[in-house]
Design a protein around this motif. Structure first.
Motif, PDB file in Angstrom:
ATOM      1  N   ILE A 126      -2.868  -7.841  -2.543  1.00  0.00           N
ATOM      2  CA  ILE A 126      -3.490  -6.721  -1.821  1.00  0.00           C
ATOM      3  C   ILE A 126      -2.605  -5.486  -1.921  1.00  0.00           C
ATOM      4  CG2 ILE A 126      -4.131  -5.872   0.474  1.00  0.00           C
ATOM      5  CD1 ILE A 126      -4.998  -8.756   1.143  1.00  0.00           C
ATOM      6  N   THR A 136       0.594  -7.065  10.403  1.00  0.00           N
ATOM      7  CA  THR A 136      -0.423  -8.060  10.059  1.00  0.00           C
ATOM      8  C   THR A 136       0.035  -9.449  10.479  1.00  0.00           C
ATOM      9  OG1 THR A 136       0.558  -8.170   7.852  1.00  0.00           O
ATOM     10  CG2 THR A 136      -1.319  -6.707   8.147  1.00  0.00           C
ATOM     11  N   ASP A 189      -4.234  -4.334   9.879  1.00  0.00           N
ATOM     12  CA  ASP A 189      -5.041  -5.328   9.175  1.00  0.00           C
ATOM     13  C   ASP A 189      -4.991  -5.027   7.686  1.00  0.00           C
ATOM     14  OD1 ASP A 189      -7.873  -6.280   8.031  1.00  0.00           O
ATOM     15  OD2 ASP A 189      -7.430  -7.455   9.818  1.00  0.00           O
ATOM     16  N   TRP A 190      -5.029  -6.062   6.859  1.00  0.00           N
ATOM     17  CA  TRP A 190      -4.924  -5.847   5.416  1.00  0.00           C
ATOM     18  C   TRP A 190      -6.088  -5.034   4.864  1.00  0.00           C
ATOM     19  CZ3 TRP A 190      -0.676  -5.983   2.899  1.00  0.00           C
ATOM     20  CH2 TRP A 190       0.353  -6.831   3.307  1.00  0.00           C
ATOM     21  N   ASP A 191      -7.222  -5.033   5.562  1.00  0.00           N
ATOM     22  CA  ASP A 191      -8.341  -4.201   5.116  1.00  0.00           C
ATOM     23  C   ASP A 191      -8.004  -2.710   5.176  1.00  0.00           C
ATOM     24  OD1 ASP A 191      -9.866  -6.439   4.656  1.00  0.00           O
ATOM     25  OD2 ASP A 191     -10.935  -6.343   6.566  1.00  0.00           O
ATOM     26  N   GLN A 192      -7.008  -2.351   5.974  1.00  0.00           N
ATOM     27  CA  GLN A 192      -6.608  -0.950   6.131  1.00  0.00           C
ATOM     28  C   GLN A 192      -5.573  -0.511   5.098  1.00  0.00           C
ATOM     29  OE1 GLN A 192      -4.869  -0.778  10.008  1.00  0.00           O
ATOM     30  NE2 GLN A 192      -6.748  -1.362  11.093  1.00  0.00           N
TER      31      GLN A 192
END
Length: 268
Positions: free
Chosen positions: A46, A178, A212-215
């Protein structure tokens, strides 16, 4: 040329190699990326994808183009303990979309390798060395540190930070707040505060926490835009950017050796 260099040297003047003076950039940016074993393989992937997407994004390219010279220099390495600093992208000038896409392609061409321990201080020291030997002349020099845990090996992080700041270098932070990974027993819940008080420093220093890793990709993009041009990305309210500036006077005091103490207390 050799005669001029010799005369300057015997006169006690600093001699700057021609290669360093040939190209001037708006900012020289070192991206120091955590690959300690507290990071899972997926998290490291990621990170690679996030940096690749951010560097080649329209917002970052626009920020570069708006600078006085319209170009920056960037290098990226992965760090863990103070024994490990692996160059992924050597010093590269980014002036065009093609330049940025070439850097992004290099980031995506191989996988990260996790290593033992977490030495933010070792990463900072390595980054300083890269800035002092870079082949460009830069108006500003910035180290961008990302990581998911406190320093637990090598010099105290504040020693490395203060040495870099004395040289006129700015250190910004991307604390990864995270959950998951292999080494969360060594992490701390207030990593953002740790970065603010113990890691970042210098003129205009700031950090952007990632919850969060989505960010991640978006946070890197925002951070690069700020570092390159001092601008907020279009359409993003200030309240959502979660940018925290460096502070130098704190009450109560903060323990910047918390990572080293956790490592010792858990019998390692």
């Amino acid at each position: 040329m050799l005669r001029a260099t010799f005369i300057a040297a015997i006169a006690g003047l600093a001699v700057v190699p021609l290669a360093r003076a040939e190209v001037a950039v708006d900012v020289a940016l070192v991206l120091a990326v955590d690959v300690s074993r507290s990071m899972s393989h997926e998290e490291m992937r990621i990170q690679r994808r996030g940096y690749a997407a951010a560097i080649s994004s329209p917002e970052v390219l626009r920020a570069i183009a708006q600078g006085p010279r319209g170009r920056i220099a960037v290098t990226l390495f992965e760090w863990a303990g103070d024994h490990h600093a692996r160059e992924i992208v050597g010093w590269t000038m980014i002036e065009t979309r093609a330049d940025a896409e070439a850097v992004a392609a290099k980031l995506l061409s191989a996988y990260s390798q996790g290593e033992r321990r977490t030495s933010i201080s070792g990463g900072i020291d390595h980054a300083v060395g890269l800035l002092e030997t870079m082949p460009y002349a830069a108006q500003r020099r910035v180290i961008d540190v990302s990581g998911d845990g406190p320093n637990n090996q090598g010099l105290p992080v504040t020693v490395a930070r203060d040495a870099a700041v004395r040289k006129g270098i700015t250190i910004n932070g991307l604390p990864l707040m995270t959950e998951g990974g292999y080494g969360t027993i060594f992490n701390i819940p207030d990593l953002d505060e740790y970065y603010r008080r113990c890691v970042i420093g210098g003129p205009g220093a700031f950090m952007i926490p990632v919850d969060d890793w989505d960010q991640f990709a978006e946070a890197v993009r925002r951070k690069l835009v700020l570092e390159i041009g001092g601008l907020m990305p279009p359409g993003v309210p200030d309240a959502d950017a979660r940018v925290m500036p460096a502070q130098f006077d704190f009450q109560p005091p903060y323990d910047c050796l918390v990572g080293e103490k956790i490592w010792r207390e858990r019998g390692w």
